[in-house]
Design an enzyme around this catalytic site. Structure first.
Site, mmCIF file in Angstrom:
data_model
loop_
_atom_site.group_PDB
_atom_site.id
_atom_site.type_symbol
_atom_site.label_atom_id
_atom_site.label_comp_id
_atom_site.label_asym_id
_atom_site.label_seq_id
_atom_site.Cartn_x
_atom_site.Cartn_y
_atom_site.Cartn_z
ATOM 1 N N SER A 171 -7.580 -4.164 -1.483
ATOM 2 C CA SER A 171 -7.428 -2.753 -1.699
ATOM 3 C C SER A 171 -8.793 -2.240 -2.213
ATOM 4 C CB SER A 171 -6.531 -2.192 -2.989
ATOM 5 O OG SER A 171 -6.683 -0.990 -3.303
ATOM 6 N N TYR A 227 -2.911 -4.134 -11.513
ATOM 7 C CA TYR A 227 -2.953 -3.898 -9.890
ATOM 8 C C TYR A 227 -4.474 -4.263 -9.593
ATOM 9 C CZ TYR A 227 -2.834 -1.836 -5.018
ATOM 10 O OH TYR A 227 -2.760 -1.798 -3.949
#
Length: 260
Positions: free
Chosen positions: A142, A155
């Site tokens: 990501s 995350y």
């Protein structure tokens, strides 16, 4: 392009994972799907993709939070197709909360799926790749593997870990015909994101188009979602012979987010 290759794509019954699986199948690779859909839905998806792409397609459920299950997913792919030539580690989860309010069990689950499963599937797949002298590992990380956002500390930590892991694996297998890269999308248009748009529109009492530009995509200079098919096309390139020299890299497809 990928005829004769076998690909395992985790978390591939929706969103980015499904788009990648479809693109790999269309490029000629046999594909093992993985996800948590009901058996009937998964079977329909498998049959549809196989018929469309003209390749063998399998489906295996796996609880990627469990190391044994992650390894079994690789073993099932090898049993079905003879090898794992391409491994796409796509499965992941997210939970948004302040660090001091973040549930301990959610941290453990997030790390198990986002990080540990990547280790276990990679470890299980490498012997097959080494035996053939060819392999491609693409870890869907990501933009949060490069930059951070508040209330997404776990995350962000998990995606930074995936980026670092990808680099280290690439170095270990650099002379064995195997590449390993981290593909880092920004905000991708998926059913999950579309639901967030609807929810945020209610919270902020503004039209959905404004929510997309001013809230969801505030950090993404193009103010446009990355499309799942664009991520998939990038992944297929990384799996091709044309990307033989691309390894240990962090490939960003983020609408300029990390250029700031």
């Amino acid at each position: 392009m990928l005829a004769g290759k076998t690909a395992l794509v985790t978390g591939s019954t929706s969103g980015i994972g499904l788009a990648v699986a479809q693109a790999l199948a269309r490029a000629g690779a046999k594909v093992m799907l993985n996800g948590s859909r009901p058996a009937a839905d998964a079977e329909a998806l498998r049959v549809e993709l196989s018929a469309e792409a003209g390749v063998e397609v399998g489906y295996t459920q796996a609880n990627l939070a469990e190391p044994a299950s992650a390894r079994a997913l690789v073993e099932a792919t090898i049993a079905a197709f003879g090898s794992v030539d391409i491994l796409i580690n796509n499965a992941g989860i997210q939970h948004v909360a302040a660090v001091d309010a973040f549930p301990d069990h959610t941290w453990d689950l997030l790390m198990a799926i986002n990080v540990s499963a990547v280790f276990h599937t990679t470890k299980a797949a490498l012997p097959s790749m080494k035996a053939k002298g060819w392999g491609r590992i693409v870890n869907i990380a990501s933009a949060h593997g490069v930059v951070a956002s508040p209330f997404k500390a776990p995350y962000t930590a998990s995606k930074h870990a995936v980026v670092g892991f990808s680099k280290a694996v690439a170095l270990e297998v650099a002379e064995q015909g195997i590449t390993c890269n981290a593909l880092c999308p920004g905000y991708v248009r998926t059913p999950l994101i579309e639901k967030q748009v609807v929810d945020q529109a209610k919270v902020h009492n503004m039209p959905e188009d404004r929510v997309i530009r001013e809230v969801i995509l505030a950090a993404q200079p193009t103010r446009q979602f990355v499309e799942a098919d664009e991520v998939a096309a990038f992944a297929v390139f990384l799996c091709s012979d044309a990307a033989r020299a691309v390894t240990g890299s962090v490939q960003l497809i983020d609408g300029g987010w990390t250029a700031r």
